[in-house]
Scaffold this motif. Structure first.
Motif, PDB file in Angstrom:
ATOM      1  N   MET A   1       0.844  -1.177   0.000  1.00  0.00           N
ATOM      2  CA  MET A   1       0.000   0.000   0.000  1.00  0.00           C
ATOM      3  C   MET A   1       0.887   1.237   0.000  1.00  0.00           C
ATOM      4  N   ARG A   2       0.704   2.067  -0.965  1.00  0.00           N
ATOM      5  CA  ARG A   2       1.516   3.269  -1.098  1.00  0.00           C
ATOM      6  C   ARG A   2       0.814   4.450  -0.446  1.00  0.00           C
ATOM      7  N   ILE A   3       1.543   5.148   0.407  1.00  0.00           N
ATOM      8  CA  ILE A   3       1.002   6.315   1.087  1.00  0.00           C
ATOM      9  C   ILE A   3       1.146   7.518   0.163  1.00  0.00           C
ATOM     10  N   PRO A   4       0.063   8.258  -0.060  1.00  0.00           N
ATOM     11  CA  PRO A   4       0.179   9.428  -0.928  1.00  0.00           C
ATOM     12  C   PRO A   4       1.096  10.486  -0.312  1.00  0.00           C
ATOM     13  N   ARG A   5       1.833  11.163  -1.158  1.00  0.00           N
ATOM     14  CA  ARG A   5       2.758  12.202  -0.719  1.00  0.00           C
ATOM     15  C   ARG A   5       2.348  13.533  -1.325  1.00  0.00           C
ATOM     16  N   GLU A   6       2.702  14.602  -0.635  1.00  0.00           N
ATOM     17  CA  GLU A   6       2.417  15.944  -1.122  1.00  0.00           C
ATOM     18  C   GLU A   6       3.712  16.727  -1.149  1.00  0.00           C
ATOM     19  N   LYS A   7       4.023  17.321  -2.261  1.00  0.00           N
ATOM     20  CA  LYS A   7       5.232  18.129  -2.368  1.00  0.00           C
ATOM     21  C   LYS A   7       5.050  19.432  -1.623  1.00  0.00           C
ATOM     22  N   ALA A  24      20.714   9.912   5.802  1.00  0.00           N
ATOM     23  CA  ALA A  24      20.053   9.107   4.775  1.00  0.00           C
ATOM     24  C   ALA A  24      21.068   8.219   4.063  1.00  0.00           C
ATOM     25  N   ARG A  25      22.228   8.784   3.725  1.00  0.00           N
ATOM     26  CA  ARG A  25      23.267   8.007   3.045  1.00  0.00           C
ATOM     27  C   ARG A  25      23.752   6.858   3.912  1.00  0.00           C
ATOM     28  N   GLN A  26      24.041   7.149   5.186  1.00  0.00           N
ATOM     29  CA  GLN A  26      24.541   6.123   6.107  1.00  0.00           C
ATOM     30  C   GLN A  26      23.536   4.989   6.306  1.00  0.00           C
ATOM     31  N   GLU A  27      22.265   5.341   6.308  1.00  0.00           N
ATOM     32  CA  GLU A  27      21.222   4.340   6.532  1.00  0.00           C
ATOM     33  C   GLU A  27      20.727   3.706   5.242  1.00  0.00           C
ATOM     34  N   GLY A  28      21.241   4.180   4.113  1.00  0.00           N
ATOM     35  CA  GLY A  28      20.821   3.633   2.823  1.00  0.00           C
ATOM     36  C   GLY A  28      19.356   3.918   2.525  1.00  0.00           C
ATOM     37  N   ARG A  29      18.884   5.090   2.950  1.00  0.00           N
ATOM     38  CA  ARG A  29      17.483   5.458   2.776  1.00  0.00           C
ATOM     39  C   ARG A  29      17.372   6.691   1.902  1.00  0.00           C
ATOM     40  N   GLN A  30      16.179   6.947   1.408  1.00  0.00           N
ATOM     41  CA  GLN A  30      15.941   8.153   0.642  1.00  0.00           C
ATOM     42  C   GLN A  30      15.854   9.337   1.592  1.00  0.00           C
ATOM     43  N   PHE A  31      16.308  10.481   1.098  1.00  0.00           N
ATOM     44  CA  PHE A  31      16.274  11.709   1.891  1.00  0.00           C
ATOM     45  C   PHE A  31      14.858  11.998   2.382  1.00  0.00           C
ATOM     46  N   GLN A  32      13.863  11.850   1.507  1.00  0.00           N
ATOM     47  CA  GLN A  32      12.490  12.170   1.891  1.00  0.00           C
ATOM     48  C   GLN A  32      11.988  11.282   3.022  1.00  0.00           C
ATOM     49  N   ALA A  33      12.446  10.031   3.087  1.00  0.00           N
ATOM     50  CA  ALA A  33      12.022   9.140   4.167  1.00  0.00           C
ATOM     51  C   ALA A  33      12.608   9.594   5.507  1.00  0.00           C
ATOM     52  N   VAL A  34      13.860  10.016   5.491  1.00  0.00           N
ATOM     53  CA  VAL A  34      14.505  10.499   6.716  1.00  0.00           C
ATOM     54  C   VAL A  34      13.860  11.812   7.151  1.00  0.00           C
ATOM     55  N   MET A  35      13.563  12.680   6.195  1.00  0.00           N
ATOM     56  CA  MET A  35      12.901  13.948   6.494  1.00  0.00           C
ATOM     57  C   MET A  35      11.523  13.700   7.100  1.00  0.00           C
ATOM     58  N   GLU A  36      10.784  12.761   6.549  1.00  0.00           N
ATOM     59  CA  GLU A  36       9.453  12.455   7.076  1.00  0.00           C
ATOM     60  C   GLU A  36       9.545  11.911   8.504  1.00  0.00           C
ATOM     61  N   GLN A  40       7.871  13.669  11.760  1.00  0.00           N
ATOM     62  CA  GLN A  40       6.966  12.896  12.619  1.00  0.00           C
ATOM     63  C   GLN A  40       7.431  12.929  14.072  1.00  0.00           C
ATOM     64  N   GLU A  41       8.725  12.729  14.280  1.00  0.00           N
ATOM     65  CA  GLU A  41       9.261  12.755  15.648  1.00  0.00           C
ATOM     66  C   GLU A  41       9.098  14.133  16.280  1.00  0.00           C
ATOM     67  N   TYR A  42       9.309  15.171  15.506  1.00  0.00           N
ATOM     68  CA  TYR A  42       9.137  16.530  16.010  1.00  0.00           C
ATOM     69  C   TYR A  42       7.697  16.761  16.459  1.00  0.00           C
ATOM     70  N   ILE A  43       6.756  16.345  15.633  1.00  0.00           N
ATOM     71  CA  ILE A  43       5.337  16.519  15.973  1.00  0.00           C
ATOM     72  C   ILE A  43       4.980  15.729  17.223  1.00  0.00           C
ATOM     73  N   GLU A  44       5.460  14.486  17.317  1.00  0.00           N
ATOM     74  CA  GLU A  44       5.181  13.673  18.502  1.00  0.00           C
ATOM     75  C   GLU A  44       5.761  14.303  19.757  1.00  0.00           C
ATOM     76  N   ASN A  45       6.972  14.802  19.674  1.00  0.00           N
ATOM     77  CA  ASN A  45       7.606  15.431  20.838  1.00  0.00           C
ATOM     78  C   ASN A  45       6.878  16.694  21.262  1.00  0.00           C
ATOM     79  N   ARG A  46       6.414  17.471  20.310  1.00  0.00           N
ATOM     80  CA  ARG A  46       5.710  18.718  20.628  1.00  0.00           C
ATOM     81  C   ARG A  46       4.338  18.461  21.237  1.00  0.00           C
TER      82      ARG A  46
END
Length: 75
Positions: A1-7, A24-36, A40-46
Motif C-alpha cells: 500500500m503506497r502512502i500518498p505524498r504531497e510536495k 540518509a546516506r549512512q542508513e541507505g534510505r531516501q532523503f524524503q524518508a529520513v525527512m518524514e 513525525q518525531e518533532y510533531i510527537e515530541n511537541r
C-alpha cells in the motif's frame, strides 16, 4: 500500500540539510524518508504533555517492585 505524498517547498540551513543527507546516506534510505521521520518525531515530541504511557507503566512497575526498599529507605 503506497502512502500518498504531497510536495512542499521550504528552506533550511545548508548544514542541517547536509546532516540529514548524511544520515540518509549512512542508513541507505531516501532523503524524503529520513525527512518524514524527523518531522513525525518533532510533531510527537511537541504534542507530548506528559510521559508516554509505556514509560509511565515501566516506572510504576519499578516502584511496585521496589516498594519494600522504598519503605526501608524512608525510615
Amino acid at each position: 500500500m503506497r502512502i500518498p505524498r504531497e510536495k512542499f517547498s521550504s528552506q533550511a540551513s545548508p548544514e542541517l540539510l547536509a546532516a540529514l543527507r548524511e544520515i540518509a546516506r549512512q542508513e541507505g534510505r531516501q532523503f524524503q524518508a529520513v525527512m518524514e521521520d524527523a518531522l513525525q518525531e518533532y510533531i510527537e515530541n511537541r504534542s507530548r504533555e506528559r510521559p508516554r504511557s509505556s514509560v509511565m507503566a515501566h516506572f510504576q512497575a519499578t516502584v511496585e517492585r521496589n516498594r519494600r526498599l522504598g519503605e526501608l529507605l524512608a525510615k
